[in-house]
Write a protein that holds these residues in place. Sequence first.
Motif, PDB file in Angstrom:
ATOM      1  N   UNK A  53       0.913  -1.246  -0.015  1.00 33.38           N
ATOM      2  CA  UNK A  53      -0.059  -0.045  -0.035  1.00 33.38           C
ATOM      3  C   UNK A  53       1.034   1.276   0.148  1.00 33.38           C
ATOM      4  N   UNK A  54       2.050   1.308   0.617  1.00 36.46           N
ATOM      5  CA  UNK A  54       2.849   2.484   0.579  1.00 36.46           C
ATOM      6  C   UNK A  54       3.416   2.694  -0.721  1.00 36.46           C
ATOM      7  N   UNK A 108       1.648   6.856  -6.548  1.00 41.13           N
ATOM      8  CA  UNK A 108       0.459   8.194  -6.964  1.00 41.13           C
ATOM      9  C   UNK A 108       0.588   9.395  -6.424  1.00 41.13           C
ATOM     10  N   UNK A 109       1.189   9.392  -5.335  1.00 40.27           N
ATOM     11  CA  UNK A 109       1.465  11.042  -4.874  1.00 40.27           C
ATOM     12  C   UNK A 109       2.526  11.662  -5.620  1.00 40.27           C
ATOM     13  N   UNK A 110       3.860  10.896  -6.012  1.00 38.21           N
ATOM     14  CA  UNK A 110       4.596  11.450  -6.639  1.00 38.21           C
ATOM     15  C   UNK A 110       4.257  11.897  -8.156  1.00 38.21           C
ATOM     16  N   UNK A 165       2.791  12.069   4.715  1.00 33.10           N
ATOM     17  CA  UNK A 165       3.994  11.910   4.413  1.00 33.10           C
ATOM     18  C   UNK A 165       4.963  11.868   5.720  1.00 33.10           C
ATOM     19  N   UNK A 166       4.591  12.625   6.651  1.00 28.06           N
ATOM     20  CA  UNK A 166       5.360  12.830   7.749  1.00 28.06           C
ATOM     21  C   UNK A 166       4.931  11.560   8.751  1.00 28.06           C
ATOM     22  N   UNK A 195      11.358   5.419  -1.243  1.00 30.12           N
ATOM     23  CA  UNK A 195      10.254   5.944  -2.048  1.00 30.12           C
ATOM     24  C   UNK A 195       9.330   6.994  -1.393  1.00 30.12           C
ATOM     25  N   UNK A 196       9.227   7.041  -0.180  1.00 32.57           N
ATOM     26  CA  UNK A 196       8.456   8.105   0.574  1.00 32.57           C
ATOM     27  C   UNK A 196       9.303   9.424   0.451  1.00 32.57           C
TER      28      UNK A 196
END
Length: 444
Positions: A56-57, A63-65, A114-115, A129-130
């Motif tokens: 999931x991460x 997707x967020x990138x 993200x935090x 990746x994060x």
Amino acid sequence: MESDDLIPGSDVNNHSDDVFNKEKGLIEKYSVIAFLCLILAVIFISFDIRLIAGFLVISGAALFVMISRKYSALIRTVKESFVDASSSNVKKDDVMADFSHRIREPLNNLVIISDMLMNSELQKKQKDLIETFIASTNNMVTTVNELTMESAGNLSFCKRKQIKYNILSTVQNTIELYSLKENAYLDFIFNKKHYYEYECHADPIILKQIFLDLFNSIESQNSGRPTKVTINLRKEKEADRERYITMRIQTDNNIIFINEEGTTGHLASRLITSNNGRYFQESGNNFTVLNITMPFSYPVTEIIPTTGSEVTIRGERMHKDLKDINILLVEDNLINQKITLLTLRPLVKSIDTASNGQEAIEKLNNAGYDIVLMDIQMPVMNGISAAEKIRDLEAGTDNHIPIIAITANAMIGDREKCLSAGIDEYLAKPFQPSVLIEKIKELL
């Protein structure tokens, strides 16, 4: 009534709306999927189900990138359209403010999620990746902040509503705003004292525009090294319900703050002279000083009586630890509510929610809260009106419930509007969760 097609500059507004709306639907769809992935990842990590959480991460972060890159490109496109249309006769203030607000809301959720993920137990590849996602998000935050700052020079040259604000606090906030630039080569020394002597009733945007224009002028003449900028304020005299303040700005090199073109060439010069101020500059071997003297009206003090039929906000505030407090979160956006709740619930005793200012007033009357987290742009009753009403109800009592504005209204002057309404602290989206926690602790 004139058609929009006949209004000069309307094509700018239409273009920015078309650009935004073209990608908005797709971005929102992907954002919902990504948020669900990351929120579920946090839940699965808490139950030590790492394999599913890792998948999931990776999915959510990827997707967020992609979303952050789309947003960055979108911001730059609209930013360029505003710059290209700087000679338009139509005010773009509202369009820019609306665009900034619509970008900052989802951007804040990206920062908070993200935090949370970085503080969870992720594997190295997942953290890498994060970190890439965070870097992309930070680039977008920088672009939005620069859009906000650059908008100051393009604001309409007109009279606006005057409010109560503190001159020292506003100069400090302007320095902080300028320092958000990706490449800010100014080192500030701001000497501030006796805050109570610098309360006034005027338009804070004018003061911010003056300083931002001067900062840009200093940096444009930078010799390749950081320039030290020392700012001092002092009261000169008081007369006719006005106090005259001199603002002394000194650099550690030889520059020209305002050139010979004077009022025709500099926004700062035009604003100073149009507001009955004056300025002069002097230079030495390795310094330049600009002295600005302007009149500021005394703050208007209004005593608003309360009637017997009005409700009273009850409860005497005492110092409490973070884990023991009760918070009222006033936010109409359900996604924003959930993100804030995820951030605070592990740390505080209880959090209640309200979807608008009127509902917040009713809940404050029926329950005791230690602090209010107030959104500003809401239906029924906005955050500014709600804060003013709360302060009216407290008039004549010893009660004072701390209010923190958490808002995507982050154009110049928005902070002062909030503080003028009786709000204690202002937090512009996007923000780091640790900053919110620190502000809550300071007000307890």
